[in-house]
Design a protein around this motif. Structure first.
Motif, short mmCIF file in Angstrom:
data_model
loop_
_atom_site.label_atom_id
_atom_site.label_comp_id
_atom_site.label_asym_id
_atom_site.label_seq_id
_atom_site.Cartn_x
_atom_site.Cartn_y
_atom_site.Cartn_z
N LYS A 1 34.69 43.75 44.06
CA LYS A 1 33.96 43.49 45.24
C LYS A 1 34.82 43.35 46.70
CE LYS A 1 31.04 40.48 42.49
NZ LYS A 1 31.03 38.94 41.99
N GLY A 2 35.43 44.38 46.83
CA GLY A 2 36.13 44.63 48.15
C GLY A 2 37.84 43.85 48.06
N ARG A 3 38.17 43.18 47.02
CA ARG A 3 39.35 42.42 46.96
C ARG A 3 40.14 43.29 45.92
NH1 ARG A 3 38.08 36.07 46.43
NH2 ARG A 3 36.81 36.06 47.92
N ARG A 4 41.37 43.43 46.44
CA ARG A 4 42.32 44.44 45.90
C ARG A 4 43.02 43.43 44.54
NH1 ARG A 4 48.18 45.08 47.50
NH2 ARG A 4 48.96 46.75 45.94
N LEU A 5 42.97 43.99 43.23
CA LEU A 5 43.35 43.32 42.28
C LEU A 5 45.03 43.53 42.06
CD1 LEU A 5 40.54 44.21 39.57
CD2 LEU A 5 40.74 42.33 41.41
N VAL A 6 45.93 42.34 42.16
CA VAL A 6 47.03 42.40 42.28
C VAL A 6 47.59 41.56 40.85
CG1 VAL A 6 49.07 41.37 43.48
CG2 VAL A 6 47.20 42.12 44.99
N VAL A 7 48.69 42.04 40.31
CA VAL A 7 49.13 41.70 39.09
C VAL A 7 50.55 41.27 39.27
CG1 VAL A 7 49.81 42.07 36.57
CG2 VAL A 7 47.69 43.30 37.79
N GLY A 8 50.89 40.15 38.84
CA GLY A 8 52.33 39.64 38.94
C GLY A 8 52.77 39.17 37.66
N GLY B 1 49.85 46.08 42.85
CA GLY B 1 48.56 46.63 42.48
C GLY B 1 48.36 47.00 41.01
N TRP B 2 47.25 46.67 40.65
CA TRP B 2 46.69 47.13 39.13
C TRP B 2 46.03 48.45 39.49
CZ3 TRP B 2 42.70 43.85 36.17
CH2 TRP B 2 42.37 44.49 34.79
N GLU B 3 46.55 49.24 38.67
CA GLU B 3 46.01 50.85 38.76
C GLU B 3 45.01 50.94 37.74
OE1 GLU B 3 49.22 53.53 39.76
OE2 GLU B 3 49.79 52.30 41.44
N LEU B 4 44.25 52.02 38.07
CA LEU B 4 42.80 52.39 37.38
C LEU B 4 43.43 52.74 35.80
CD1 LEU B 4 41.04 54.43 39.89
CD2 LEU B 4 40.70 51.98 39.15
N ASP B 5 44.64 53.49 35.74
CA ASP B 5 44.91 54.11 34.60
C ASP B 5 45.95 53.10 33.55
OD1 ASP B 5 47.54 54.05 35.92
OD2 ASP B 5 47.93 56.19 35.32
N GLU B 6 45.76 51.92 33.76
CA GLU B 6 46.69 51.05 32.90
C GLU B 6 45.96 49.59 32.91
OE1 GLU B 6 50.29 50.22 35.30
OE2 GLU B 6 49.05 49.50 36.97
N SER B 7 46.34 49.09 31.73
CA SER B 7 45.85 47.72 31.43
C SER B 7 46.45 46.73 32.30
CB SER B 7 46.16 47.42 29.79
OG SER B 7 47.36 46.93 29.60
N VAL B 8 45.89 45.52 32.20
CA VAL B 8 46.64 44.45 33.38
C VAL B 8 48.00 44.19 32.54
CG1 VAL B 8 45.49 42.43 32.07
CG2 VAL B 8 46.15 42.32 34.61
N CYS C 1 50.71 35.65 27.11
CA CYS C 1 49.11 35.42 27.72
C CYS C 1 49.31 35.02 29.19
CB CYS C 1 48.87 34.25 26.74
SG CYS C 1 48.65 34.72 25.11
N GLN C 2 48.08 35.57 29.75
CA GLN C 2 47.99 35.34 31.26
C GLN C 2 47.99 33.86 31.36
OE1 GLN C 2 44.62 37.62 32.92
NE2 GLN C 2 43.69 35.91 33.60
N LEU C 3 48.65 33.59 32.60
CA LEU C 3 48.69 32.17 33.16
C LEU C 3 47.40 31.91 34.06
CD1 LEU C 3 52.51 32.43 34.22
CD2 LEU C 3 51.40 31.13 32.22
N GLY C 4 46.83 32.67 34.58
CA GLY C 4 45.66 32.48 35.32
C GLY C 4 45.43 33.43 36.27
N ILE C 5 44.31 33.41 37.03
CA ILE C 5 43.79 34.28 38.16
C ILE C 5 43.62 33.43 39.53
CG2 ILE C 5 42.10 35.98 38.86
CD1 ILE C 5 41.19 36.27 35.95
N HIS D 1 42.82 38.80 48.09
CA HIS D 1 42.96 39.78 47.07
C HIS D 1 42.92 38.85 45.74
CE1 HIS D 1 45.05 42.66 49.26
NE2 HIS D 1 46.18 41.89 49.56
N GLU D 2 42.75 39.43 44.47
CA GLU D 2 42.84 38.69 43.20
C GLU D 2 44.19 38.77 42.67
OE1 GLU D 2 39.43 39.24 40.52
OE2 GLU D 2 37.88 39.10 42.15
N GLY D 3 44.93 37.83 42.28
CA GLY D 3 46.07 37.63 41.66
C GLY D 3 46.29 37.25 40.29
N TYR D 4 46.46 38.15 39.51
CA TYR D 4 46.64 37.85 38.04
C TYR D 4 48.26 37.66 37.62
CZ TYR D 4 41.96 39.86 37.45
OH TYR D 4 40.59 40.31 37.54
N MET D 5 48.53 36.48 36.92
CA MET D 5 49.77 36.32 36.63
C MET D 5 50.07 36.08 35.27
SD MET D 5 51.86 36.19 39.58
CE MET D 5 53.33 35.29 38.88
N PHE D 6 51.24 36.83 34.92
CA PHE D 6 51.71 36.76 33.41
C PHE D 6 53.12 36.23 33.16
CE2 PHE D 6 48.29 39.63 33.69
CZ PHE D 6 47.57 39.43 32.20
N PRO D 7 53.45 35.70 32.39
CA PRO D 7 54.83 35.34 31.90
C PRO D 7 55.42 36.47 31.16
CG PRO D 7 53.68 34.28 30.41
CD PRO D 7 52.73 34.78 31.26
#
Length: 170
Positions: free
Chosen positions: A19-26, A63-70, A90-94, A106-112
């Motif tokens: 929805k127009g928000r870049r998906l960011v993974v940390g 950025g989370w890219e199209l050719d990879e899992s989160v 396991c994911q810490l949250g969004i 942006h939407e930020g997904y964080m993992f340990p």
């Protein structure tokens, strides 16, 4: 001998959006100070990196890219920006956060990530500093509120797993 790609991905043409928000993974790379794997007695350390655009410190993200899992994105960012390999957990949250530079959300997904290897050479070695520190120190220097919240969740998760281990021990 392990081979690692020493080139960072760049550009936005393969980036995921929602929805127009870049998906960011940390990722929050962590280890136990004494390295003996005894999570009950060892002190937790986390790895922070310097920002490319200033003096601030943070955890690896991008950025989370199209050719990879989160999870693959989290692992890639940790390799590219911090030069570490490990087990993404396991994911810490969004989080929804506003970009400081662009003023868009942006939407930020964080993992340990439990670090298993620290490389001497990595793609952004010349662009960033990396530093192991205590959780308290990282909470002080981390410039992003949402990453600090993710760190708190990680600490709570580790504490609760330690209590479970203590309850099971004879």
């Amino acid at each position: 001998m392990k081979m690692v790609c020493l080139i960072s991905r760049s550009g936005r043409h393969l980036q995921r959006y929602n929805k127009g928000r870049r998906l960011v993974v940390g990722c929050i790379p962590y280890r136990y100070k004494n390295g003996n794997g005894d999570a009950i007695k060892d002190e937790l350390e986390v790895l922070v990196i310097s920002s490319q655009k200033g003096q601030g410190m943070m955890f690896p993200k991008g950025g989370w890219e199209l050719d990879e899992s989160v999870e693959e994105a989290a692992s890639r960012e940790s390799l590219e920006e911090a030069g570490v390999l490990g087990n993404v957990e396991c994911q810490l949250g969004i989080w929804s956060f506003k970009s400081k530079s662009l003023g868009i959300y942006h939407e930020g997904y964080m993992f340990p990530m439990l670090v298993t290897e620290q490389l001497d050479l990595w793609p952004e070695k010349n662009a960033r500093k990396r530093l192991w520190m205590t959780v308290a120190e990282a909470g002080e220097v981390c410039q992003h509120w949402w990453m600090k919240e993710a760190l708190d969740i990680l600490v709570d998760r580790i504490k609760s797993s330690r209590h479970e281990e203590e309850d099971v021990s004879p």
